[in-house]
Design a protein around this motif. Structure first.
Motif, short mmCIF file in Angstrom:
data_model
loop_
_atom_site.label_atom_id
_atom_site.label_comp_id
_atom_site.label_asym_id
_atom_site.label_seq_id
_atom_site.Cartn_x
_atom_site.Cartn_y
_atom_site.Cartn_z
N ALA A 217 -6.98 -4.10 -8.10
CA ALA A 217 -6.20 -3.27 -7.19
C ALA A 217 -7.09 -2.71 -6.08
CB ALA A 217 -5.53 -2.14 -7.96
N ALA A 218 -8.28 -2.24 -6.46
CA ALA A 218 -9.20 -1.68 -5.46
C ALA A 218 -9.65 -2.75 -4.47
CB ALA A 218 -10.41 -1.06 -6.16
N SER A 219 -9.96 -3.94 -4.97
CA SER A 219 -10.43 -5.01 -4.10
C SER A 219 -9.36 -5.43 -3.10
CB SER A 219 -10.86 -6.22 -4.94
OG SER A 219 -11.92 -5.89 -5.79
N LEU A 220 -8.14 -5.62 -3.58
CA LEU A 220 -7.05 -6.02 -2.68
C LEU A 220 -6.77 -4.93 -1.65
CD1 LEU A 220 -4.53 -7.72 -5.15
CD2 LEU A 220 -6.15 -8.82 -3.59
N ALA A 221 -6.83 -3.68 -2.08
CA ALA A 221 -6.58 -2.57 -1.15
C ALA A 221 -7.63 -2.55 -0.03
CB ALA A 221 -6.58 -1.25 -1.90
N VAL A 222 -8.90 -2.78 -0.39
CA VAL A 222 -9.96 -2.74 0.62
C VAL A 222 -9.83 -3.94 1.58
CG1 VAL A 222 -12.44 -2.78 1.01
CG2 VAL A 222 -11.51 -1.49 -0.90
N ILE A 223 -9.51 -5.11 1.04
CA ILE A 223 -9.32 -6.28 1.91
C ILE A 223 -8.18 -6.03 2.90
CG2 ILE A 223 -8.59 -8.70 1.94
CD1 ILE A 223 -11.48 -8.24 1.08
N VAL A 224 -7.11 -5.41 2.44
CA VAL A 224 -5.99 -5.08 3.33
C VAL A 224 -6.44 -4.10 4.41
CG1 VAL A 224 -3.78 -3.85 3.44
CG2 VAL A 224 -4.16 -5.61 1.69
N LEU A 225 -7.25 -3.11 4.03
CA LEU A 225 -7.74 -2.14 5.01
C LEU A 225 -8.60 -2.82 6.08
CD1 LEU A 225 -8.63 0.90 2.71
CD2 LEU A 225 -6.75 0.74 4.35
N ILE A 226 -9.47 -3.74 5.66
CA ILE A 226 -10.29 -4.48 6.62
C ILE A 226 -9.40 -5.29 7.55
CG2 ILE A 226 -12.03 -6.28 6.88
CD1 ILE A 226 -13.19 -5.39 4.18
N TRP A 227 -8.43 -5.99 6.96
CA TRP A 227 -7.51 -6.83 7.72
C TRP A 227 -6.74 -6.01 8.77
CZ3 TRP A 227 -5.62 -11.84 8.21
CH2 TRP A 227 -4.32 -11.99 8.70
N ARG A 228 -6.20 -4.89 8.35
CA ARG A 228 -5.37 -4.09 9.25
C ARG A 228 -6.23 -3.40 10.32
NH1 ARG A 228 -0.16 -3.49 7.63
NH2 ARG A 228 0.11 -1.52 8.74
N ARG A 229 -7.43 -2.99 9.97
CA ARG A 229 -8.29 -2.35 10.97
C ARG A 229 -8.71 -3.34 12.04
NH1 ARG A 229 -11.47 2.15 11.96
NH2 ARG A 229 -10.64 3.22 10.13
N LEU A 230 -9.04 -4.56 11.64
CA LEU A 230 -9.43 -5.57 12.61
C LEU A 230 -8.24 -6.09 13.40
CD1 LEU A 230 -12.11 -7.65 10.66
CD2 LEU A 230 -12.48 -6.11 12.58
N SER A 231 -7.02 -6.00 12.83
CA SER A 231 -5.83 -6.48 13.53
C SER A 231 -5.48 -5.59 14.71
CB SER A 231 -4.64 -6.56 12.57
OG SER A 231 -4.88 -7.50 11.55
N GLY A 232 -5.84 -4.31 14.63
CA GLY A 232 -5.60 -3.40 15.73
C GLY A 232 -4.14 -3.34 16.13
N ALA A 233 -3.84 -3.66 17.39
CA ALA A 233 -2.47 -3.59 17.91
C ALA A 233 -1.73 -4.91 17.76
CB ALA A 233 -2.51 -3.18 19.39
N ASP A 234 -2.34 -5.88 17.10
CA ASP A 234 -1.68 -7.18 16.88
C ASP A 234 -0.63 -7.00 15.78
OD1 ASP A 234 -0.89 -9.76 16.44
OD2 ASP A 234 -2.91 -10.59 16.26
#
Length: 508
Positions: free
Chosen positions: A115-132
């Motif tokens: 759960a922690a790993s998936l949550a962190v990967i999602v956070l990285i993904w969303r932060r890098l996605s920015g306004a996309d």
């Protein structure tokens, strides 16, 4: 934003409703995948041997057997465990202290790392996605790719060290990514220092394979051309400096220093030199690397092919520059975590687990806009039907998982043999802590030893050691066992004998 003409023909409210339905369908698919690839194994008793060893060590630490810098698996095998750094076992021991000695602790600890790993990967993904927004809405795609990649879900179900390693390394990558969104120098440097500390914790979980976040500042600069090259170099030096400070402090203490020396001599140097054997290295390692990324890559290819056939304009538009930058960043992080493994003489498929979320994110970045563009043009009625169908499949999946709660699983024969041995040699499960002699190849049955030690504190002795009250013999036992008598336990293909006990006929 890449928007199909059919999508713009509808009103804003309808567009939002369709997007919500697509997102719901995607999350339902993710939930079904998690049920069948992860939870189905989590709820059963069977555990990979390495996970049994780590859980036994953690349980022993919780009960005062061994120390954090000299942990113990059993009285006879790994009386001082030096195969890996002790951090994960030490952390898991606190969960045993809270909830007691139960297999549920093993499973929930493993699930928590997932759960922690998936949550962190999602956070990285969303932060890098920015306004996309298309990329942000496609978050379930990266989670789905991550779950189906290689042996990632298997690893999270079996308590291997890579699970916690992924948590620490992913957090370190997240800290680096977050650092370059900061406008204040001290905020950036604080986050980079935090990434260094997390990388040190990764090293204390599974050694040098956790060092790859050290490359993150340079990879970020190569991918996004910011911050400056000098800043990326300074940040890399800072991460390395924090790691050196942490291990320098540990080196000044006797217990940690001895543990580091044991690990380097017993595990690290012998593995790198090939003394511990060659396992899947060379070309076989390259094939393994390709195989563990096969499923997300296959799905991506299928999406591109379908996109080219039915939504040709979407497929031909090509990814935007910022998406290409993200693809490069995720890919390079994945390679930094995986390519060093190819140089080692021993490579197993789950060694690549820490790199798989990043390759999955790169592939998801490439195909998500095309997949999203196709899905949002589907008729609303079809999406509603799909939503109900997948909700029903999820319900059936949960029911199927519930049916397997507490079942022995794939190791049922070994678990049953361990239970029968313990029922004979132990006065009670709580007071059982003894050593059973072995004769023949039974001593090499590490899985049986793992379950006996994890569940009952029973250890196997080497065949050359002095005889004990109980003896477990395999068919190839050539020793004189005249002083022993069969106790009548059905532990085939082995025999359980007791010293000086009257003869008892074997159970059917």
């Amino acid at each position: 934003m890449e928007v199909n003409a059919a999508r713009t023909a509808v009103g804003d409210e309808t567009t939002a409703a369709i997007a919500a339905r697509v997102t719901t369908v995607l999350w339902l698919i993710v939930a079904i995948t998690i049920c069948l690839k992860l939870l189905l194994d989590i709820v059963q008793q069977s555990f990979f041997l390495d996970g049994l060893i780590y859980s036994s060590i953690a349980r022993n630490l919780a009960q005062g057997v061994g120390t954090v810098w000299a942990p113990q698996f059993s009285k006879t095998v790994f009386p001082v465990f030096a195969e890996h750094p002790p951090l994960m076992m030490w952390l898991q021991s606190f969960v045993f202290r809270l909830f007691g000695d139960t297999v549920i602790v093993d499973k929930l600890f493993s699930l928590a790392t997932c759960a922690a790993s998936l949550a962190v990967i999602v956070l990285i993904w969303r932060r890098l996605s920015g306004a996309d927004m298309d990329a942000r809405r496609a978050t379930p795609i990266v989670v789905f790719f991550t779950i189906i990649a290689g042996r990632l879900s298997w690893g999270f179900a079996n308590g291997i060290l890579e699970n916690l390693l992924i948590v620490f390394t992913s957090l370190a990558i997240l800290f680096v990514v977050a650092a370059y969104d900061q406008h204040r120098l001290w905020c950036r440097l604080g986050l980079v220092a935090g990434a260094g500390l997390l990388t040190a914790l990764a090293l204390m979980t599974k050694g040098p394979v956790g060092l790859f976040p050290l490359a993150a500042p340079g990879i970020y600069w190569v991918s996004f051309r910011r911050p400056t090259f000098l800043a990326a170099l300074v940040d890399t030096i800072m991460i390395g400096g924090v790691i050196l400070v942490v291990f320098g402090i540990l080196w000044t203490m006797e217990g940690p220093r001895e543990a580091i020396e044991r690990y380097v001599s017993v595990q690290l140097m012998t593995s790198l030199s090939g003394e511990r054997g060659h396992n899947g290295a060379g070309l076989a390692a390259v094939r393994t690397f390709a195989r563990v990324n096969a499923y997300p890559l296959l799905v991506t290819v299928i999406v591109f092919l379908i996109g080219r056939m039915v939504r040709r304009p979407i497929a031909e538009t090509g990814p935007r520059h910022d998406r290409l930058q993200r693809i490069l960043f995720f890919s390079l992080i994945g390679f930094s975590a995986s390519l060093p493994l190819l140089a080692g003489p021993r490579v197993s498929s789950f060694y690549f687990n820490p790199s798989l979320p990043y390759f999955s994110a790169a592939l998801a970045t490439a195909c998500a806009p095309i997949l999203w563009g196709m899905l949002v043009t589907l008729p609303a009625r079809l999406l509603r039907v799909a939503q109900w169908i997948f909700a029903g499949i999820l319900g059936l999946s949960l029911f199927f998982v519930a049916l397997h709660i507490g079942q022995p699983g794939q190791h049922q024969p070994t678990i049953e043999i361990a239970d029968r041995i313990a029922s004979r040699v132990c006065a009670s499960a709580s007071s059982c802590s003894l050593v059973v002699s072995t004769c023949g190849s039974v001593h090499e049955d590490w899985l049986l030893h793992g379950y006996l030690q994890r569940n009952f504190h029973v250890a196997f002795d080497d065949p050359s050691s002095a005889p004990r009250d109980y003896l477990l013999a395999s068919e190839d036992c050539a020793a004189d066992v005249a002083a022993y008598r069969d106790v009548g336990a059905n532990v085939a293909p082995y025999r359980l004998l007791k010293l000086g006990e009257g003869s008892v006929s074997a159970s059917p």
